[in-house]
Structure formats: structure tokens, C-alpha cells
Scaffold this active site. Structure first.
Site, PDB file in Angstrom:
ATOM      1  N   ASP A 338       0.685  -1.115  -0.056  1.00 48.56           N
ATOM      2  CA  ASP A 338       0.203  -0.081  -0.075  1.00 48.56           C
ATOM      3  C   ASP A 338       0.709   1.154  -0.057  1.00 48.56           C
ATOM      4  OD1 ASP A 338       0.978  -0.254   2.488  1.00 48.56           O
ATOM      5  OD2 ASP A 338      -1.146  -0.086   3.581  1.00 48.56           O
ATOM      6  N   ASP A 623      -2.135  -2.043   6.439  1.00 55.24           N
ATOM      7  CA  ASP A 623      -2.372  -1.683   7.936  1.00 55.24           C
ATOM      8  C   ASP A 623      -3.836  -1.588   8.159  1.00 55.24           C
ATOM      9  OD1 ASP A 623      -2.836   0.479   6.123  1.00 55.24           O
ATOM     10  OD2 ASP A 623      -1.837   1.732   7.267  1.00 55.24           O
ATOM     11  N   ASP A 627      -7.120  -4.850   4.242  1.00 60.34           N
ATOM     12  CA  ASP A 627      -5.998  -5.521   3.684  1.00 60.34           C
ATOM     13  C   ASP A 627      -5.971  -6.892   4.229  1.00 60.34           C
ATOM     14  OD1 ASP A 627      -4.771  -3.259   2.213  1.00 60.34           O
ATOM     15  OD2 ASP A 627      -4.285  -2.398   4.099  1.00 60.34           O
TER      16      ASP A 627
END
Length: 897
Positions: A338, A623, A627
Site C-alpha cells: 500500500d 495496515d 488488507d
């Protein structure tokens, strides 16, 4: 939905009914595997299974020798040693994983008792978050985490951080259908559990709780375990099969060879009883050979390497939860990352400023103070100054960046704000794209401050500094936007007494002067470009998955060195476009993709599965709750230290400092760990080849076995364990990052290792077999007599002194070869010992241990003390193994330079 001014909320009876129908507002935790099952799972390793079978066979042999051949209790030492090795290997793996899980659990504590404001029975009250039910009316204020999914009843200047679900840090929420964002991931009047109110306030009616929330559905998806085999498991499976085939082949040859020798040496009539006894003894030797062939030190080496790396990786900000993840990182071919917090600092900052008119006389004295005043009074954000060195933004992160800029300049915005009297204001909205505040300073002077989208604010103004021409401003804005920066423009106007330019939400812009533009960005972490370069150089693909716009994502990709000038639209895709691809189309295109922008919660999981279908080894960073499914599906899931508990629970490693650099270090550790395992395999296979060939050749030639059971216990267990510890504790090498990822289908023993194992093993065997055969035909009291001793034509056997000489020579050949194994694939001398204190200590223990065994082992090891000259000759002669290895390494290094 229309605003509800005075909602009554649920009654106590309705609350109970709702809870019975829809459940508690908690996420059902994944079922924990019992400790006994976790321990038994350690025995599923193929090498442990082989070792267990070998141990059982060894017990059978020992019982036969003890009862039928009248051997002493020493015959049981070897099976006991094998089972000690099994217990140590499985026990260590179990201990370190349980310990890591307990440490990991401390990061994942979720406080379901956090108070939430609700309206029940017609009045406001607070209840624990877990007791919120469907139908509850929840009051939402700035800074609060939303406890459940709901539909907004009221929304006043409300912006929500949805980054844990969508990656979007600021999502505007409203109950006005005219202001709905059609491109938003979730409807503009919906708020989701686990997201956070960044500014404004509102009220919602809960429509889903617990596992039925969007957060909960993602959490359930994250619990799907694909049971993907790690590359190390696959390669150890292959090694286990090889060892099994080779050991059974050699054992069969021993049976065939001894049977042929029996019939060729037969001098009397054939007797079945004698033949059966001889055949039984032959089978015992063959089974013993199988036991010897199994490298019982290998499971120990793997476990020690993983455990050692686990502890050391924590020092590099990698908290490893699953032991296999240490090594699997080294086999990674793709990292899906990410953006926010991993590649960037997750801290909006003022990147650049362009204020016009500062050089003009009319602005010379007060222009800068006007700008500061405008930032201070025209803001809804605050700074948490509880830690003055690291102030934290409360509220809108973009506005907070302006306050941080003032704070960095030593200006207390609160003093400015408190000195002003606010007369009227227009809050920011996505429709207006500006905010305005009319204030009166202590001297009674009125000033209108406007802040907003540059194109809006510029058109409002009627007065411009000389350099603020349309073309110049357009050029500046274009430069900022090309670098993925958010821009804000400022303007002000002096207001006459009694005048009020703000009428509700309408603004009188006459006399408004354009002041300038500020560019705000979430800066890339300073260490990330170098870390990305290292990972790309290591042959690993990087794919950014983010909720940001394509332009922002590409710019971040450019800044970190991922997005190149040669890249085009085939290398980037948006979430909606990604969703339209069929599985087959995705598999064909996934390799060329570098960026997925505007990604949706489950896009990353689908990306991981497509990469795995192409036989890639995938690591994923994340995080947020969104995810978790991808973290669980990947070969290695990497959660962030400040990530959600759901993400951490689904991951294998937690990156404590959130930095991509730590991911690069994890790859280096993984590759170095695998190299250490290869070193031990090479060393151990060399030892076993020599031992097997000596037994095999003896079977065909009728020579005495030169190694007793207790001596083999030292060679096959103690030395194996020590060597495993020595080679497992070698420090990581940065040079492994210059290599391409290994193929997951590759065998753990590569060509260079085969060459070393076969060549070294054969040379050792020829030397040792020649020494054994020679000592069978001479009678000596010291090695100084070996060259002029009288030759005895018949095999006389080896006396205890000669057995001690042979045993010591065998051990020291392997001892010096351990140094060669340590230097394998390093490109350095075996005597380069920087950071190898553990190896030196263990090598010293082996050296001293062999001397002690010979000097004081006596009948227990079937040895007698050697003369000092014998020790000098053996150590000096066998050390040629190391010096020859050094010459070969020197030749190769010059050849490649």
C-alpha cells in the site's frame, strides 16, 4: 434521508430484541489451534517423519544387538540421540512460535469496552462499543472511531478517514443527495465500522454490527486459509525424497554386495541356518546405513536458522509471528504494497509555498502576518501538543499540515486565534470548495479570510499582486498537481465597520485580494527510494495498491523509482477497471501492472491470487482491515505496527516501524537464512556420503567397520547439532540482494553444491578408505611409523589405537570442511570471521570435544589416547582441506574480477 432533529432512540426492550436478532457488536475471533495440535503439527515435516522412522528402526537394531549379539547398553545411545534431535527440533520450533504468538497478541488487543454515545429511551447515554445494536442512534464527534455500520441522519461538515477500508484518508459525508460523490466507494450518507471522524459531527442509525459490518465481512474473508505451501517446505520435501531414494538404494546394494561376498567366499557346504543369520546381520547393517544416511541435523539446522533469524529480525523492526515467514521472504518474487504509511510518512506537510506580493510596498509590512492570521482563524483542525517535539494533528490532515507549518516556524496559532473575535463564517463543503471567516482583531479592525481550491479562490478575487497573472498561477498549480500535491489558495479583504460580507452561505467577494498558494503532500519516506531500488535490483517486482487517484499514485511511483518514463497506461489500472477483468485476462496482464489506483477492499486479495496462479511468491503489506484478506492469502503477510488489529491478526510479520526499508531487510534475512540452510545441507551431505561409501565398500570387500556406534553418535548427532548451530548463526549478507529470486521449483541443492558434495565426498572417501585399508595391513604405534611399517598380506583388523587414529582423522576432515561450507557462496575467505562469533565458539567446542573424547573417552567410545605428535600430524594434514578450499576460492575470485 431527511435530518431527524430529536430522535428518541431504542427502548431497553427494543435493544434486547435487536441483540437477539442481529447479535453483539463484536468480531468473532478466529478459532485458536490447541497447543497440543500446534506441537503435533511440527511432526508433519517430511524430514522429521523420516527421522522418526529412522529412530524406530534404530531402536529395533539396538534391541537385536543387545539381546542377540550380547552388545552392551551403549548400543542404545544412537536411537536415544536421534530422538533427542527430534525433540529438540520440534520443541524449539514449537517454543519460538508460541512465544512469538504471545508477543504478537499484545499488539492485537481490541478494546470492545470503549464508550460510545447513543440515544436510548429519549435521552443521550454511553454504552460499551460491544453493546451497540442495530437500530441504535449513535452520536458522532470529531476524532471518534465509528463503532458500527450506519446511515447518517445528520452530518455537519463531516469528513471521515476511510483509509482502513478504502485507502481514502478524507471522505466527505453528507445527507444531502445533491452533494453525494458518485465515485465514492461507499455512499456519501453511509459510515463504516473502524473508520474515524476527522472533522465535523453527526448522528447515525446503526444498520449492521459485528461480523455483518463491512469491516466484519472483510475480517471473515481474511480467515480463509489457502494453506499455501512455502518454497522451503517444497524444497525440503524434494530433499527428503532424494535422501529416501539414495539411502534405500545404497542399503539395497549393501544387501546385494554382502550376499555375493557370502557365496563367493563359501568354502563348506551351504547351510540355511548360517545363511539366514548372515542375512539378518546384513539387513541390520543395511538398516543402520539408512539411519546414518538421514541427516538428523537438518531439521535442527532449519529450526535454529529460523529461530535465530526470528530473534534478530525483531532488531530490524520485523516482528515475526510465523517462523516459516523468515525464509519465505527470501523467496519472494512480488511485493504488493500500500502507499500511505509504508511508502509515505502518513503525515501531510506543506511541501512548497508561493505567496505573491510580498515584495510590493502595499504588502511589505503585513502580508505575511495576514497569511498567518488566515491560516490560524480559518481552520477547523487542532494540534495535540502533549508532546511538543512531535505535535499530532486532530481533524482534517490537510488543514493540520498548515498548522504544523506555523508551529515549525515558531508561531503559536492558538494565540492568534484566541486574540480574534469570530463574527461570521462559511464552513467548507465539497460543493463550495472554499471556507471563509470574518474576524475582528483586538484593535477593532475587521478582516475577511478565504481559503479553498485555487481556481475558485482566484476567480473570487478583484485585486491581484503584479506577479499573480492567470498564466503564472496556472503554471504554478500545474507543477504542483503534476507532483501529486494538494493545493490551497488564500485571499483576504479589509472590511469596513458595519459591513458584513457573509450572509448565510453567500459571500460578498468585492475587495478580495489574492495572496498565494500552498502545496501540501504526504512526503515519501526518505529511505524508501533506496529501499525500492535494492528490492528491484534483487529481481523482485513491486506493485502499489492504493485508494488514491491514478495521478497521485503514479507520482508516488515516480518518486520512489518504480514508475519510469517508459511506463504507460498498460502498467496502471483503476479498481473499477480491475474488477471488470476476467480471471484469465488478469493472469495475462498482472505481470505488467505496477499500480492499482482507486483500489477497493478485496482487489488486493484478487491480485495476490492472480500472481500465485502465475507461480509467483507473493508478499503483501497492509495496515487496514481492508488488507486482511490479502495478508492472509499471501505467502507472507506484512502488517504495519500501527495498523488495525484485524490486519495484524491476518499477517505473518509485523513491520514495527511501518517502513518499506524494513521489508527490504526482511528479504535480505530470508535469502541469507536459506543460504545458511544450504551450507548445512552441503556440509551434512558430504559427511553422510563419506560414511555411506565406507560402509558400502566394506560390505563388498569384507573390511572391518572403522566407526563404532558411540563414535557415530558423536559424528551423526553431536557434530551435526554443533554444525547446525554454527552455520545457522551466520550473519546475513547484503550481497544476496544482488541475486535474482530463486525459482520455487528449484531443488535446494544447486549445481555448485552438488559439485562440492560429490568431489569433496569422493576425495574424503578415497583418502579414508585408503587409510583404513592400509592400517588393516600394517601394525603401528604412531603415525610417524606409517610410512615404514611392515606390510601384512592378510586383514589383521584395526586395534583400538588405529581406530582412534582413523576416528580422529575422519572428524577433523569434516571439521575443516565446515569452514569451507561457511564460506560457500560468500566470495570471501573462510577465515573472514566478522560477525561470526557464534561460529568460532562452536568450532572451538568441536575441536576441544574431539580431543576430550579421545583422551578420556576410553572404552565408552572405544578409543585410546593419542601421542602429541599424532595430534599435530592429524590436525596439520587434515587442515589441507581448508587451505585447498582457500586456493579454489582465490582462483574463482580472480577469475570473476
Amino acid at each position: 434521508m431527511n435530518n431527524i432533529t430529536h430522535p428518541k432512540g431504542l427502548t431497553d426492550n427494543q435493544v434486547e430484541q435487536s441483540r437477539l436478532q442481529h447479535g453483539m457488536n463484536i468480531l468473532t475471533p478466529p478459532e485458536k489451534t490447541p497447543l497440543w495440535r500446534q506441537f503435533l503439527d511440527k511432526f508433519s515435516d517430511p524430514l522429521i517423519i523420516i527421522l522418526c522412522v529412522a529412530g524406530i528402526l534404530s531402536i529395533g537394531i539396538s534391541i537385536y544387538e543387545y539381546t542377540m549379539l550380547d552388545e552392551g547398553p551403549g548400543v542404545f545411545f544412537e536411537p536415544v540421540g536421534i530422538f533427542i534431535a527430534i525433540i529438540l527440533a520440534t520443541g524449539l520450533a514449537f517454543f519460538f512460535e508460541v512465544k512469538a504468538n504471545r508477543e504478537f497478541a499484545l499488539l492485537n488487543q481490541v478494546n470492545d469496552d470503549e464508550p460510545v454515545q447513543v440515544i436510548r429511551n429519549g435521552s443521550a447515554t454511553t454504552v460499551p462499543r460491544k453493546e451497540v445494536v442495530v437500530g441504535d442512534i449513535v452520536i458522532l464527534n470529531t476524532g471518534e472511531e465509528i463503532p458500527a455500520d450506519g446511515i447518517l441522519l445528520e452530518a455537519v461538515s463531516m469528513n471521515v478517514d476511510e483509509s482502513t477500508l478504502t485507502g481514502e484518508p478524507v471522505a466527505h459525508k453528507t445527507t444531502d443527495p445533491a452533494q453525494f460523490d458518485k465515485d465514492a466507494t461507499f455512499p456519501s450518507d453511509h459510515v463504516m465500522r473502524g473508520t474515524k471522524v476527522m472533522e465535523g459531527h453527526g448522528m447515525m442509525e446503526v444498520c449492521a454490527v459485528g461480523d455483518h459490518t463491512e469491516n466484519g465481512r472483510v475480517f471473515v474473508a481474511s480467515q480463509i486459509d489457502n494453506s499455501v505451501k512455502t518454497p522451503l517446505n517444497e524444497q525440503l520435501d524434494g530433499l527428503g525424497k532424494l535422501i529416501t531414494r539414495v539411502s534405500y538404494t545404497i542399503a539395497s546394494l549393501v544387501v546385494i554386495g554382502r550376499t555375493i561376498m557370502y557365496f563367493t567366499s563359501l568354502t563348506a557346504d551351504f547351510e540355511w541356518i548360517h545363511f539366514i543369520a548372515y542375512l539378518l546381520q546384513t539387513f541390520m547393517i543395511a538398516v543402520t546405513l539408512v539411519v546414518v544416511a538421514v541427516p538428523e541435523g537438518l531439521p535442527m539446522a532449519v529450526t535454529l536458522s529460523l529461530a535465530y533469524s526470528m530473534r534478530r529480525m525483531l532488531r530490524t523492526n520485523n516482528l515475526v509471528r510465523k517462523m516459516h515467514a523468515c525464509e519465505t521472504m527470501g523467496a519472494t518474487t512480488v511485493i504488493c504494497t500500500d502507499k500511505t504509511g509504508t511508502l509515505t510518512q502518513n503525515r501531510m506537510q506543506v511541501a512548497d509555498i508561493t505567496f505573491f506580493g510580498l515584495g510590493e510596498k502595499r504588502f511589505a509590512t503585513d502580508a505575511l502576518s495576514l497569511i498567518r492570521e488566515g491560516i490560524a482563524v480559518n481552520s477547523t483542525a487542532l494540534l495535540d501538543m502533549s508532546e511538543p517535539q512531535t505535535p499530532k494533528v486532530l481533524g482534517n490532515p490537510t488543514e493540520g499540515a498548515l498548522l504544523l507549518w506555523l508551529n515549525k516556524a515558531g508561531i503559536d496559532f492558538t494565540q492568534i486565534k484566541e486574540s480574534m473575535r469570530v463574527i461570521a463564517e462559511i464552513p467548507f463543503s465539497t460543493e463550495r470548495k472554499f471556507m471563509a471567516t470574518l474576524v475582528e482583531n483586538p484593535s477593532g479592525e475587521r478582516m475577511l479570510h478565504v481559503k479553498g481550491a485555487p481556481e475558485i479562490v482566484y476567480d473570487m478575487c478583484t485585486d491581484y499582486p503584479l506577479t499573480a497573472t492567470p498564466d503564472n498561477v496556472k503554471h504554478i498549480l500545474s507543477e504542483y498537481q503534476n507532483h501529486a500535491m494538494r493545493t490551497l489558495a488564500f485571499a483576504c479583504a479589509k472590511v469596513a465597520d458595519g459591513a458584513n460580507p457573509i450572509d448565510g452561505t453567500r459571500l460578498d467577494t468585492s475587495g478580495l485580494t489574492f495572496l498565494g498558494v500552498v502545496a501540501i503532500a504526504d512526503p515519501v519516506r526518505t529511505d524508501v527510494p533506496d529501499a525500492v531500488s535494492d528490492v528491484i535490483r534483487a529481481g523482485i517486482q513491486i506493485k502499489i495498491v492504493t485508494g488514491d487517484t491514478p495521478a497521485t499514485a503514479k507520482e508516488i511511483g515516480r518518486q520512489i523509482g518504480l514508475w519510469q518514463s517508459s511506463d504507460n497506461e498498460s502498467n496502471i489500472i483503476t479498481g473499477p477497471e480491475f474488477e471488470q477483468l476476467s480471471d484469465e485476462e488478469l493472469r495475462r496482464r498482472v505481470k505488467s501492472l505496477k499500480i492499482i489506483a482507486r483500489a477497493r477492499p478485496l482487489d488486493k486479495k484478487r491480485l495476490v491470487e492472480a500472481l500465485q496462479a502465475n507461480n509467483e511468491v507473493v508478499a503483501v503489506t497492509g495496515d487496514g482491515t481492508n488488507d486482511a484478506p490479502a495478508l492472509k492469502s499471501a505467502h507472507v503477510g506484512l502488517s504495519m505496527g500501527d495498523g488495525t488489529s484485524v490486519a495484524k491478526e491476518a499477517s505473518d510479520i509485523t513491520i514495527v516501524d511501518n517502513s518499506f526499508s524494513s521489508i527490504g531487510r526482511a528479504v535480505m534475512w530470508g535469502r541469507s537464512l536459506y543460504r545458511n540452510i544450504q551450507r548445512f545441507v552441503m556440509f551434512q551431505m558430504t559427511v553422510n556420503i563419506v560414511a555411506c561409501l565406507i560402509v558400502l565398500s566394506g560390505a563388498f570387500m569384507g573390511l572391518q567397520s572403522p566407526l563404532t556406534v558411540t563414535q557415530m553418535l558423536w559424528v551423526n548427532l553431536i557434530m551435526d547439532t554443533f554444525a547446525a548451530m554454527a552455520l545457522a548463526s551466520l550473519p546475513p549478507s547484503a550481497s544476496v540482494m544482488d541475486e535474482a529470486p530463486r525459482r520455487r521449483t528449484a531443488f535446494i541443492i544447486n549445481r555448485a553444491m552438488w559439485q562440492s558434495i560429490i568431489s569433496t565426498g569422493l576425495l574424503f572417501f578415497i583418502f579414508l578408505f585408503g587409510l583404513m585399508w592400509y592400517m588393516e595391513h600394517i601394525d603401528i604405534d604412531s603415525l610417524t611409523d606409517i610410512l615404514h611399517a611392515g606390510f601384512i598380506p592378510d586383514n589383521k583388523g584395526l586395534d583400538p589405537y588405529e581406530l582412534s587414529l582413523f576416528f580422529t582423522t575422519f572428524v577433523f576432515l569434516q571439521f575443516w570442511n565446515m569452514f569451507n561450507a561457511r564460506a560457500f557462496a560468500t566470495g570471501r575467505s573462510a577465515l573472514h570471521m566478522k560477525g561470526c562469533g557464534g561460529f568460532i565458539a562452536i568450532a572451538g567446542a568441536i575441536f576441544a570435544g574431539q580431543i576430550l573424547i579421545i583422551e578420556i573417552g576410553g572404552q565408552f567410545f572405544n578409543v585410546v589416547p593419542l601421542k602429541l605428535t599424532d595430534w599435530v600430524i592429524i590436525i596439520t594434514t587434515t587442515s589441507s582441506v581448508l587451505w585447498i578450499g582457500e586456493l579454489i576460492r582465490l582462483f574463482h575470485s580472480k577469475k570473476h574480477n
